[in-house]
Design a protein around this motif. Structure first.
Motif, PDB file in Angstrom:
ATOM      1  N   ALA A 167       0.819  -1.304   0.030  1.00  0.00           N
ATOM      2  CA  ALA A 167      -0.108   0.030   0.026  1.00  0.00           C
ATOM      3  C   ALA A 167       1.043   1.329   0.092  1.00  0.00           C
ATOM      4  O   ALA A 167       0.498   2.173  -0.647  1.00  0.00           O
ATOM      5  N   GLN A 201       2.322   2.093  -3.363  1.00  0.00           N
ATOM      6  CA  GLN A 201       1.304   2.838  -4.274  1.00  0.00           C
ATOM      7  C   GLN A 201       1.045   4.340  -4.146  1.00  0.00           C
ATOM      8  O   GLN A 201       0.715   5.067  -4.936  1.00  0.00           O
ATOM      9  N   ARG A 202       1.664   4.837  -3.039  1.00  0.00           N
ATOM     10  CA  ARG A 202       1.598   6.140  -2.739  1.00  0.00           C
ATOM     11  C   ARG A 202       2.770   7.056  -3.500  1.00  0.00           C
ATOM     12  O   ARG A 202       2.791   7.876  -3.427  1.00  0.00           O
ATOM     13  N   MET A 232       2.715  11.022  15.242  1.00  0.00           N
ATOM     14  CA  MET A 232       2.064  12.495  15.258  1.00  0.00           C
ATOM     15  C   MET A 232       3.243  13.424  14.655  1.00  0.00           C
ATOM     16  O   MET A 232       2.679  14.226  13.974  1.00  0.00           O
ATOM     17  N   PRO A 251      -1.662  10.349   7.761  1.00  0.00           N
ATOM     18  CA  PRO A 251      -2.693   9.643   8.544  1.00  0.00           C
ATOM     19  C   PRO A 251      -2.821   8.280   8.402  1.00  0.00           C
ATOM     20  O   PRO A 251      -3.138   7.339   9.151  1.00  0.00           O
ATOM     21  N   SER A 252      -2.699   7.811   6.960  1.00  0.00           N
ATOM     22  CA  SER A 252      -3.100   6.624   6.351  1.00  0.00           C
ATOM     23  C   SER A 252      -2.040   5.391   7.065  1.00  0.00           C
ATOM     24  O   SER A 252      -2.452   4.196   7.200  1.00  0.00           O
ATOM     25  N   ALA A 268      -1.385   4.513   9.822  1.00  0.00           N
ATOM     26  CA  ALA A 268      -2.002   3.650  11.031  1.00  0.00           C
ATOM     27  C   ALA A 268      -2.898   2.912  10.546  1.00  0.00           C
ATOM     28  O   ALA A 268      -3.546   1.996  11.267  1.00  0.00           O
ATOM     29  N   ALA A 269      -3.265   3.244   9.228  1.00  0.00           N
ATOM     30  CA  ALA A 269      -4.584   2.446   8.742  1.00  0.00           C
ATOM     31  C   ALA A 269      -4.423   0.994   8.677  1.00  0.00           C
ATOM     32  O   ALA A 269      -5.337   0.111   8.123  1.00  0.00           O
ATOM     33  N   TYR A 323     -15.430  10.030  11.618  1.00  0.00           N
ATOM     34  CA  TYR A 323     -15.821  10.995  10.769  1.00  0.00           C
ATOM     35  C   TYR A 323     -15.623  12.340  11.600  1.00  0.00           C
ATOM     36  O   TYR A 323     -14.860  13.266  11.264  1.00  0.00           O
ATOM     37  N   ILE A 332      -7.278  10.659  19.918  1.00  0.00           N
ATOM     38  CA  ILE A 332      -6.656  10.149  18.888  1.00  0.00           C
ATOM     39  C   ILE A 332      -5.749   9.240  19.752  1.00  0.00           C
ATOM     40  O   ILE A 332      -5.236   7.952  19.338  1.00  0.00           O
ATOM     41  N   PHE A 339      -8.520   0.236  15.848  1.00  0.00           N
ATOM     42  CA  PHE A 339      -7.996   0.254  14.540  1.00  0.00           C
ATOM     43  C   PHE A 339      -8.765   0.763  13.245  1.00  0.00           C
ATOM     44  O   PHE A 339      -8.479   1.437  12.404  1.00  0.00           O
ATOM     45  N   VAL A 368     -11.422   2.959  13.558  1.00  0.00           N
ATOM     46  CA  VAL A 368     -11.423   4.380  13.526  1.00  0.00           C
ATOM     47  C   VAL A 368     -10.349   5.037  12.778  1.00  0.00           C
ATOM     48  O   VAL A 368     -10.320   5.823  12.054  1.00  0.00           O
ATOM     49  N   TRP A 369      -9.048   4.348  13.137  1.00  0.00           N
ATOM     50  CA  TRP A 369      -7.897   4.956  12.585  1.00  0.00           C
ATOM     51  C   TRP A 369      -7.867   4.796  11.030  1.00  0.00           C
ATOM     52  O   TRP A 369      -7.393   5.695  10.170  1.00  0.00           O
ATOM     53  N   VAL A 370      -8.371   3.622  10.697  1.00  0.00           N
ATOM     54  CA  VAL A 370      -8.372   3.393   9.129  1.00  0.00           C
ATOM     55  C   VAL A 370      -9.334   4.316   8.471  1.00  0.00           C
ATOM     56  O   VAL A 370      -8.739   5.220   7.559  1.00  0.00           O
ATOM     57  N   SER A 373      -8.345   7.966   8.534  1.00  0.00           N
ATOM     58  CA  SER A 373      -7.529   8.603   7.436  1.00  0.00           C
ATOM     59  C   SER A 373      -8.112   8.496   5.997  1.00  0.00           C
ATOM     60  O   SER A 373      -7.449   9.198   5.123  1.00  0.00           O
ATOM     61  N   ASP A 420      -9.924  11.964   6.036  1.00  0.00           N
ATOM     62  CA  ASP A 420      -8.883  12.893   6.151  1.00  0.00           C
ATOM     63  C   ASP A 420      -8.221  13.321   4.521  1.00  0.00           C
ATOM     64  O   ASP A 420      -8.284  14.209   4.137  1.00  0.00           O
ATOM     65  N   LEU A 428      -6.857   1.260   0.443  1.00  0.00           N
ATOM     66  CA  LEU A 428      -5.529   1.584   1.073  1.00  0.00           C
ATOM     67  C   LEU A 428      -4.962   2.644   0.195  1.00  0.00           C
ATOM     68  O   LEU A 428      -4.618   3.710   0.854  1.00  0.00           O
ATOM     69  N   THR A 429      -4.750   2.488  -0.932  1.00  0.00           N
ATOM     70  CA  THR A 429      -4.092   3.191  -2.013  1.00  0.00           C
ATOM     71  C   THR A 429      -4.683   4.848  -1.804  1.00  0.00           C
ATOM     72  O   THR A 429      -4.289   5.780  -1.692  1.00  0.00           O
ATOM     73  N   GLY A 453      -6.764   5.975   0.049  1.00  0.00           N
ATOM     74  CA  GLY A 453      -6.754   6.807   1.636  1.00  0.00           C
ATOM     75  C   GLY A 453      -5.400   7.399   1.603  1.00  0.00           C
ATOM     76  O   GLY A 453      -5.195   8.264   2.327  1.00  0.00           O
ATOM     77  N   ALA A 454      -4.477   6.743   1.007  1.00  0.00           N
ATOM     78  CA  ALA A 454      -3.182   7.050   1.352  1.00  0.00           C
ATOM     79  C   ALA A 454      -2.567   8.386   0.425  1.00  0.00           C
ATOM     80  O   ALA A 454      -1.771   9.351   0.867  1.00  0.00           O
ATOM     81  N   VAL A 455      -3.136   8.190  -0.711  1.00  0.00           N
ATOM     82  CA  VAL A 455      -2.890   9.507  -1.691  1.00  0.00           C
ATOM     83  C   VAL A 455      -3.739  10.704  -1.229  1.00  0.00           C
ATOM     84  O   VAL A 455      -4.800  10.603  -1.688  1.00  0.00           O
ATOM     85  N   LYS A 456      -3.157  11.409  -0.345  1.00  0.00           N
ATOM     86  CA  LYS A 456      -3.892  12.558  -0.113  1.00  0.00           C
ATOM     87  C   LYS A 456      -3.421  14.125  -0.600  1.00  0.00           C
ATOM     88  O   LYS A 456      -2.043  13.884  -0.753  1.00  0.00           O
TER      89      LYS A 456
END
Lengths: 777, 276
Positions: free
Chosen positions: A654, A657-658, A763, A770-771, A773-774, B93, B107, B152, B154-156, B159, B162, B269-270, B272-275
């Motif tokens: 994952a 992919q970022r 932090m 943030p992801s 921790a996902a 949320y 958090i 866990f 909630v964390w996913v 993100s 976000d 996952l990807t 969520g990760a690309v922000k």
């Protein structure tokens, strides 16, 4: 929703039942025995191999018939039968149930657990006439009676330990230790197989099988009052001779060190079926297994003999066995429960059951009236051996004696300790445990404990404080924010109830000397003092560090490597990466206990083990993959890494992919090789993911023990006993809730410091990652 | 992406080798499940046994409680996943989109709690569930499971929330949409891959869980798959070929779910990760 799920479940069962019976009323179903409209329902906790739910068809059908007989004549009672998991876990479940007043009406227990349940077992003699009791072998009644003459259990079958030997290799069975050592080492050398095998892994049978050799010398484990005496005077000498003999089996080459991996009778049977052993110390029921696993001509080579002793003039064998006990307090239920037990154990039924299970009946009339037991050559001889039978003492200290003698035998057989040192250590530990038991029994029972409310108060106050602060701030800044925290409230409430409060209660528990049964305890710091003063604890800490460090390093590197391969292959347009992902992930979704069982099968040390087979072909083996200290730890780590790589793989994949496409394109323009791309592009980009990954799998590895239990049980001796396994053993095997909690608190502090460090790192890695921790488990 | 064809082959080859290493133990398990008792200990060991048959599978499915265990595991895993999601979505949320006092502490606390292994807490958790009168019920197990994965999850989800562009929420706010409406009509559709990812992670965790189920369930009729598999091991002996077959049966649904959902899941996952 759940109600409807239950309803749907019932409906499905009904359809299954209807389909399988064609509408006829079935009296024996997997979960209900008896008439479903019967007014009284008894709960029964049974053994898997002593019920209609047995995995072996012959046993299952026998019990189905026996239960059916009972159900036809007892229309006013129905049973809910549950199969309990093997040995230690069943014992722990009974203790938890006792603490919560949730014991079943009837249970089948190992005879030596009786003292643990002394406060709850009910006398059976009001419903069990003396003339019927007289039909049972005397030791079964004596062991289960108190001085006042109450009988607390009905022994339902017994067994004995014997020497199995191959007649073609060992024409006359050895009668003494010396003959055994001579014969076994000679045959082993000449035939290139194991001369003599026995249990020396971390489990009950390792001690019980060998106690016969102690008892035959006149040794006693405990005195009349249940005080341990095996480390004193003549008993000590006898025990030392036994340990010395076990050491000699290895030193004289009679037995391989692989015996240290034997924590299951199946491994002995397996070695015999694989043609890899000339003699082994086993149980009478294994005869049936040999018969079903070997072709008749091969089976004919096997025979049995009494256990060889120090002196040929003495004989002894350990007789174990399972016992029906009644916990129901209501007399009507007691009567119904005893009637059920007596119906199952009626002579005709007992005979059928013993024939199916291969265990030995305990009723005289069964031996007398049923031809198979009086005429069959095997049963006749087992019956003869029972005369020298010796049961384990039913005293509260026995489980602790067994635990520490298991360690002593492991240490002596592996050569880590001399018999003297090993015995001394076991003796000290057992004496300490005994004094704990004494002080506990003098503690006052179940009074109002104000301290027990402290964790509850904390669990309410902590989130309450947070909420109060939130609301107060809100009232200053406007109403719009007021509901925000309420949206998180269900999550906070759930986590507080199920995780935070138990954590606080655990801290309180660690300051007590409570048992799992939890009646009567006092507050003390002794658990921490014992723990920190115990040299074994630091040994286990060392094992844990090696286990965690290697697991983390390997999982990270291999997980990253596979993720990189998949990513690189996919970028180059290769197909089939899904297969790779599924392969890795499928290892991850197997329950941990099963991972342990699977690897135990792979690592079998006799020649039927697949890994050792290939090692032998390659000229490297066979290797003691479970029984040598270093290799056992390696095996445990390999199994854990195999299971855990998927987690790192998913996380790193994952993360990859970022990595922005532009960077890859830039790398293409530069003409970087795959290696350069990894070094200069991926690793720097992935550094935060890797960091988080390390933290998460460190904590996961630190808490891992599930796969170790079936694989090595922590053995040989304590060479694979990680701290989490030590905690689990203290709580679930030794039932010492206070000390288990103390270990847990120590572990928890380490976990929370890691969590704190992780929190800081994440932090700091800040809101833009943030992801990360996902992907925690 | 025009690397040499030769290099691609090297990657595929290396990947195939890694896959094989991971699959071999399962293949051996599968081979065992096709054998009879004597075959398990046969020397030399064989991958494809003589007289290989699916008899063990037939036996496990018709003569044991394996179908029930499957059903129980499905009920528990699905229900617990639903509860986890329902509880976690609103929490994630607001933690993602709103600023309120104690947010940082919450958090942090969630992350800390995520590190707790429920196995350490078995005895106190049993006490809680017992006082709630939920021992030996699926509801009790579902409650504990849900709590176990809430931090866990909630964390996913946080993100993923976000990563939703701020402008979308601004638009909703200007339209005067309530928080619930914004979540339902704007945020949730965008984070659907995240929901899928969290769900499959939870399903897999619940499917394989053993220790809590062991302690909290008493009745055979309610046993889940891992517990059922464990009860194949008797106090004295284990028929490995049968255990192997039953394990495989237990593996099929969850691996199938992974294959079915993995596209969504990895994509999720990807995403969520690309922000931005």
């Amino acid at each position: 929703m759940l109600r409807s799920a239950d309803w749907l479940f019932t409906a499905v069962l009904f359809v299954i039942a209807a389909a399988s019976t064609g509408g006829a009323q079935e009296l024996v179903t997997p979960v209900r025995v008896g008439d479903p409209s019967a007014p009284m329902t008894l709960s029964v906790w049974a053994q898997q191999d002593y019920s209609h739910l047995a995995a072996r068809p012959a046993i299952a059908s026998t019990f189905a018939a026996v239960f059916d007989d009972w159900a036809r004549t007892h229309r006013d009672v129905q049973l809910r039968v549950s199969v309990m998991p093997g040995l230690e876990l069943h014992k722990a479940k009974l203790q938890l149930a006792a603490a919560a007043n949730r014991l079943p009406d009837v249970a089948s227990i190992d005879s030596f657990w009786l003292p643990l349940l002394a406060a709850d077992v009910q006398p059976l003699e009001p419903f069990w006439p003396a003339e019927d009791r007289a039909d049972f072998l005397p030791f079964t009644i004596q062991t289960l009676s108190d001085p006042a003459g109450h009988v607390y259990g009905l022994w339902h079958e017994t067994d004995c330990r014997v020497l199995f030997y191959r007649r073609d290799l060992v024409p006359t069975p050895p009668r003494t230790w010396n003959e055994l050592l001579d014969t076994a080492s000679r045959v082993g050398r000449e035939q290139h197989l194991s001369g003599y095998l026995y249990n020396a892994g971390r489990w009950e049978a390792t001690v019980f099988d060998h106690l016969a050799m102690f008892w035959a010398q006149g040794g006693e484990l405990v005195d009349r009052d249940g005080r341990p005496i095996f480390g004193e005077g003549a008993n000590r000498e006898a025990m030392l001779r036994l340990l010395g003999f076990l050491r000699d089996t290895i030193q004289r080459g009679a037995s391989p060190r692989t015996v240290l991996g034997n924590n299951d009778y199946q491994q002995l049977t397996g070695a015999a079926i694989a043609g890899d052993v000339a003699m082994f110390l086993g149980g009478n029921w294994q005869l049936k297994d040999l018969e079903s696993g070997l072709p008749p001509a091969e089976f004919a080579k096997w025979d049995i003999a009494p256990i060889p002793q120090r002196s040929a003039a003495t004989r002894s064998t350990g007789t174990g066995g399972w016992v029906w006990v009644v916990f129901a307090r209501d007399p009507a239920r007691q009567r119904a429960a005893v009637e059920f037990i007596r119906s199952v154990e009626a002579p005709a039924h007992a005979a059928r059951i013993s024939e199916a299970t291969g265990h030995l009946p305990v009723r005289r009339s069964v031996y007398r009236d049923f031809p198979i037991f009086s005429q069959d050559r095997w049963y006749r001889r087992f019956g003869d051996m029972l005369v020298d039978g010796h049961a384990r003492p039913t005293v509260p200290i026995y489980p602790a004696i067994s635990q520490h003698l298991q360690l002593a035998i492991g240490a002596v057989v592996s050569g880590a300790k001399t018999p003297d040192a090993a015995l001394e250590e076991a003796w000290t530990a057992v004496k300490a445990e005994h004094s704990r038991q004494i002080s506990r029994s003098t503690a006052t029972a179940a009074r109002l404990d104000l301290l027990a409310w402290v964790p509850i108060a904390f669990a309410i106050l902590l989130p309450g404080w947070l909420l109060a602060r939130t609301l107060r701030t809100v009232s200053g800044t406007g109403v719009r924010h007021l509901p925000a925290v309420w949206w998180a409230l269900p999550a906070i409430a759930l986590v507080t109830l199920i995780l935070v409060y138990p954590m606080l209660d655990l801290v309180r528990l660690s300051l007590t000397d409570s048992t799992v049964a939890g009646r009567g305890y006092s507050y003390t710091l002794a658990s921490y003092r014992d723990l920190l003063g115990d040299s074994a604890f630091y040994g286990m800490a060392g094992v844990t560090v090696i286990f965690v460090a290697s697991s983390v390093a390997l999982q990270l590197v291999i997980g990253f490597g596979i993720a990189w391969l998949i990513d690189a292959a996919r970028r180059r347009g290769a197909a089939g990466t899904l297969v790779a992902r599924v392969a890795v992930v499928s290892a991850w979704v197997i329950p941990g206990v099963l991972v342990g069982v699977l690897w135990k099968i792979l690592l079998i040390e006799n020649r039927s083990g697949i890994i050792n087979y290939y090692l032998s072909l390659a000229g490297l083996g066979p290797l003691p993959l479970i029984s040598s200290p270093a290799l056992a730890l390696t095996s445990v780590i390999v199994a854990n890494v195999w299971r855990g790589c998927a987690f790192s793989m998913i996380l790193q994949y994952a993360g990859m992919q970022r990595v922005p496409r532009e960077l890859h394109e830039a790398a293409d323009l530069e003409g970087l090789s795959a290696w350069q791309r990894l070094r200069w592009l991926l690793l720097p980009q992935l550094a935060p993911v890797i960091l988080l990954n390390v933290v998460l799998i460190t904590i996961a590895s630190f808490n891992t023990f599930d796969l170790i239990i079936p694989l090595t049980g922590g053995g040989p001796a304590r060479h694979t006993e990680v701290i989490s396994l030590f905690m689990y053993r203290l709580g679930f095997f030794d039932l010492d809730a206070g000390r288990a909690a103390a270990v847990a608190v120590v572990m928890l502090s380490v976990n929370l410091s890691l969590a704190w460090a992780a929190g800081r790192l994440i932090m700091r890695g800040a809101t833009d990652e943030p992801s990360l921790a996902a992907t925690g488990r | 992406m025009t690397m040499g064809r030769r290099q691609r082959w090297w990657f595929v080859l290396a990947l195939a080798a890694a896959t094989a290493v991971f699959l071999l133990p399962q293949l051996w398990l599968f081979s065992l499940s096709l054998k009879n008792k004597a075959g398990v200990y046969e020397y030399p060991p064989r991958w494809i046994p003589d007289g290989a048959s699916f008899a063990n599978y037939r036996f496990a499915l018709t003569h044991t409680q394996v179908p029930w265990y499957l059903w129980n595991s499905t009920v528990v895993a699905v229900a617990a996943t639903v509860v986890t999601m329902v509880v976690s979505i609103p929490a994630a949320y607001v933690l993602s989109r709103e600023r309120f006092y104690g947010r940082g502490a919450l958090i942090g606390a969630l992350l800390a709690v995520q590190m707790l292994s429920p196995v350490i807490l078995l005895v106190p958790i049993y006490g809680v569930i017992e006082r709630l009168g939920l021992v030996d019920t699926h509801r009790g197990l579902i409650l504990v499971y849900s709590a176990m994965q809430v931090p866990f999850t909630v964390w996913v989800l946080k993100s993923f929330f976000d990563a939703v562009p701020r402008s979308l929420f601004e638009a909703a706010r200007l339209d005067g949409a309530s928080r619930a409406r914004t979540l339902w009509t704007i945020a949730l559709p965008i984070v659907r891959p995240g929901l899928g990812a969290a769900a499959i992670f939870n399903l897999a965790a619940y499917w394989a869980e053993f220790s809590l189920a062991l302690v909290l369930l008493d009745s055979q009729a309610r046993y889940t798959m891992p517990l059922g598999l464990f009860s194949f091991q008797s106090a004295y002996e284990t028929d490995w070929q049968l255990l192997a077959a039953a394990s495989f049966i237990g593996l099929v649904p969850v691996v199938a779910a992974f294959v079915f959902l993995q596209r969504l899941f990895v994509a999720g996952l990807t995403a969520g990760a690309v922000k931005g």
